[in-house]
Design an enzyme around this catalytic site. Structure first.
Site, PDB file in Angstrom:
ATOM      1  CE1 TYR A 176      42.151  39.095  30.787  1.00 35.37           C
ATOM      2  CE2 TYR A 176      44.104  37.800  30.498  1.00 35.37           C
ATOM      3  CZ  TYR A 176      42.817  37.979  31.112  1.00 35.37           C
ATOM      4  OH  TYR A 176      42.483  37.287  32.140  1.00 35.37           O
ATOM      5  CE1 TYR A 207      41.417  38.221  36.202  1.00 35.02           C
ATOM      6  CE2 TYR A 207      42.799  36.578  36.975  1.00 35.02           C
ATOM      7  CZ  TYR A 207      41.912  37.122  36.010  1.00 35.02           C
ATOM      8  OH  TYR A 207      41.466  36.345  34.894  1.00 35.02           O
ATOM      9  CG  ASP A 233      41.299  32.884  43.916  1.00 39.16           C
ATOM     10  OD1 ASP A 233      42.173  32.183  43.464  1.00 39.16           O
ATOM     11  OD2 ASP A 233      40.869  33.452  42.808  1.00 39.16           O
ATOM     12  CE  LYS A 239      46.818  31.881  36.318  1.00 31.03           C
ATOM     13  NZ  LYS A 239      45.886  32.648  36.979  1.00 31.03           N
TER      14      LYS A 239
HETATM   15  C1  LIG Z   1      44.377  32.946  37.035  1.00 33.64           C
HETATM   16  C2  LIG Z   1      43.587  33.546  38.241  1.00 33.64           C
HETATM   17  C3  LIG Z   1      42.214  33.018  38.103  1.00 33.64           C
HETATM   18  C4  LIG Z   1      41.346  32.753  36.873  1.00 33.64           C
HETATM   19  O1  LIG Z   1      42.031  31.351  36.350  1.00 33.64           O
HETATM   20  P1  LIG Z   1      41.874  30.995  34.820  1.00 33.64           P
HETATM   21  O2  LIG Z   1      42.543  29.645  34.946  1.00 33.64           O
HETATM   22  O3  LIG Z   1      42.549  31.843  34.133  1.00 33.64           O
HETATM   23  O4  LIG Z   1      40.418  30.877  34.775  1.00 33.64           O
HETATM   24  C5  LIG Z   1      41.540  33.325  39.395  1.00 33.64           C
HETATM   25  N1  LIG Z   1      42.124  33.496  40.416  1.00 33.64           N
HETATM   26  C6  LIG Z   1      43.459  33.899  40.564  1.00 33.64           C
HETATM   27  C7  LIG Z   1      43.953  34.506  41.801  1.00 33.64           C
HETATM   28  C8  LIG Z   1      44.210  33.715  39.401  1.00 33.64           C
HETATM   29  O5  LIG Z   1      45.447  34.271  39.616  1.00 33.64           O
END
Ligand SMILES: *Cc1c(COP(=O)(O)O)cnc(C)c1O
Length: 431
Positions: A30, A159, A253, A282
């Site tokens: 980024y 996102y 998500d 995460k």
């Molecule tokens: C960070 C994140 C992703 C992407 O995860 P990566 O391990 O960076 O590919 C997808 N959705 C949410 C809500 C996130 O915070």
């Protein structure tokens, strides 16, 4: 070398030889490489601290994109990974399984299973977990003999990752993927149903187009990297009701929100509704190793269960269910089971409120918001992101504003002292 501004020269000189040798050969995330500030060389981490190669120590406000929920280098996770390293760092998951992955699947579904989520597909990053969730949702309908349900409904401010499918369900305006606008699969990106008007609008859209739509995807309670916006549990209840009414799959998500960040182990628990598919990553391994999981309801899994090989889920990352990562995740779950993480989140939440609320009266501040162990100060605009970031480093803290927001997502174990220093630094720098 990025960041040829003269203020960076001293930094470059103080750094070890590997820094100068490698910096011109690495492409950073980024970042406009020409104008980005020089990255800081890190020598070590511990607890809520980042130790720089030049000896300075920063209090970490981000926990490495909110992964390091127990702080860095937790001895229990380290020991588990070291044990696993000695026996088997990795083995392919095609035709082979191992103790750490099956134990983790059993434990995750033990936590999620009461809500019906009981099949785990492992992958190695959040974006891939989202891709898998989208593939599950799209193929679900084909396997059920329904054609034409090929679109995904997602929300402004959302996102979901950086791979193609995940980008396509992320808000194109949030600045991450704008440069690829028009090149991605077109999905339906709408306003979250935050009030009656937006709920009616979404209901009408779904009524009109449901036969083209496979699923709705949302980040429950906190839209993270798209701008750290909050909504309340009622929004998730609305989405569940709309998904049921129009017979759509609902994907939560929880890659940002999972594992205590919002005050409960998973954000959806606060709404009392269950998704058909959930994505996790995460904080899954406590910030030590890359791992992600897509967990599906039995109803989703059952649509793939068939004598027909064409109905199988065709996905299989090379490092799927990596044994070291699964060992780390199991150790992280041990810590959630035996240490008072959620109580710690409650304490962090009140300290973030006290510490950040005073920023609201600053002229440049648009909003202050806190949810669990996430605190956000949104500014009207940030003129010079590099300079603001540097100001925090000068204060001895690692806080990394983006867009127009300054945020904290510290380790859930952060000491009160350190947290006070973080909020104090934000108040001082913004004033
Ligand atoms: C960070 C994140 C992703 C992407 O995860 P990566 O391990 O960076 O590919 C997808 N959705 C949410 C809500 C996130 O915070």
């Amino acid at each position: 070398m990025p960041g040829n501004a003269s203020e960076n020269k001293g930094l470059a000189e103080a750094n070890p030889a590997w820094y100068a040798a490698g910096l011109d050969h690495v492409w950073l995330p980024y970042a406009q490489m020409k104008t980005a500030s020089l990255p800081l060389a890190v020598a070590a981490t511990h607890g809520s601290r980042i130790v720089l190669a030049d000896g300075r120590e920063l209090i970490d406000g981000i926990a490495s994109w909110w992964t390091a929920c127990h702080g860095y280098n937790h001895p229990h996770i380290r020991a588990a990974v070291e044990r696993q390293l000695a026996t088997m760092p990795h083995v392919m998951f095609g035709g082979l399984v191992h103790e750490q992955a099956l134990t983790l699947a059993h434990r995750l579904t033990g936590m999620l299973g009461p809500h019906g989520l009981d099949r785990v597909f492992f992958s190695e990053s959040g974006s891939v977990a989202v891709e898998v969730a989208l593939k599950m949702a799209l193929q679900y309908w084909r396997n059920c003999g329904v054609r034409g349900r090929e679109q995904i409904v997602a929300f402004k401010g959302g996102y979901h990752g950086d791979t193609t499918g995940a980008m396509a369900v992320s808000d194109p305006q949030s600045g991450f993927h704008g440069s690829l606008a028009g090149l991605l699969p077109r999905q339906i990106i709408v306003d979250l149903p935050l009030d009656e008007a937006s709920t009616t609008a979404l209901d009408a859209l779904l009524a009109e187009q449901a036969e083209r739509i496979a699923a709705i995807i949302v980040e429950p309670l906190v839209q993270g990297a798209g701008g750290m916006r909050l909504h309340d549990a009622g929004v998730l209840q609305t989405l569940r009701a709309l998904a049921d009414r129009h017979e759509l799959l609902l994907i939560f998500d929880e890659i940002f929100t999972g594992f205590g960040r919002t005050g409960t182990m998973f954000a959806f628990e606060q709404a009392g509704v269950t998704p058909d598919i959930i994505t996790l990553s995460k904080a899954l391994t406590g910030g030590t190793l890359p791992l992600a999981a897509t967990v599906a309801q039995r109803k989703v899994f059952d649509a793939f269960w068939s004598d027909d090989p064409a109905k199988a889920l065709m996905h299989g990352p090379t490092f799927m269910a990596n044994a070291l990562a699964c060992a780390a995740a199991n150790a992280s779950l041990d810590l959630f089971a035996r240490e008072p993480r959620l109580a710690q989140v409650g304490r962090i939440e009140s300290l973030l409120r006290e510490g950040l609320e005073p920023c609201r009266k600053l002229a440049e501040v648009e909003d202050v918001r806190v949810k669990g162990a996430t605190g956000v100060v949104e500014l009207k605009r940030i003129e010079n992101l590099n300079r603001l970031r540097q100001r925090f480093i000068d204060e001895g803290v690692f806080v990394r504003p983006f867009g127009s927001i300054v945020y904290l997502t510290p380790a859930l174990t952060i000491a009160e002292d350190d947290l006070l220093k973080l909020t104090g630094a934000i108040r001082r720098v913004l004033a």
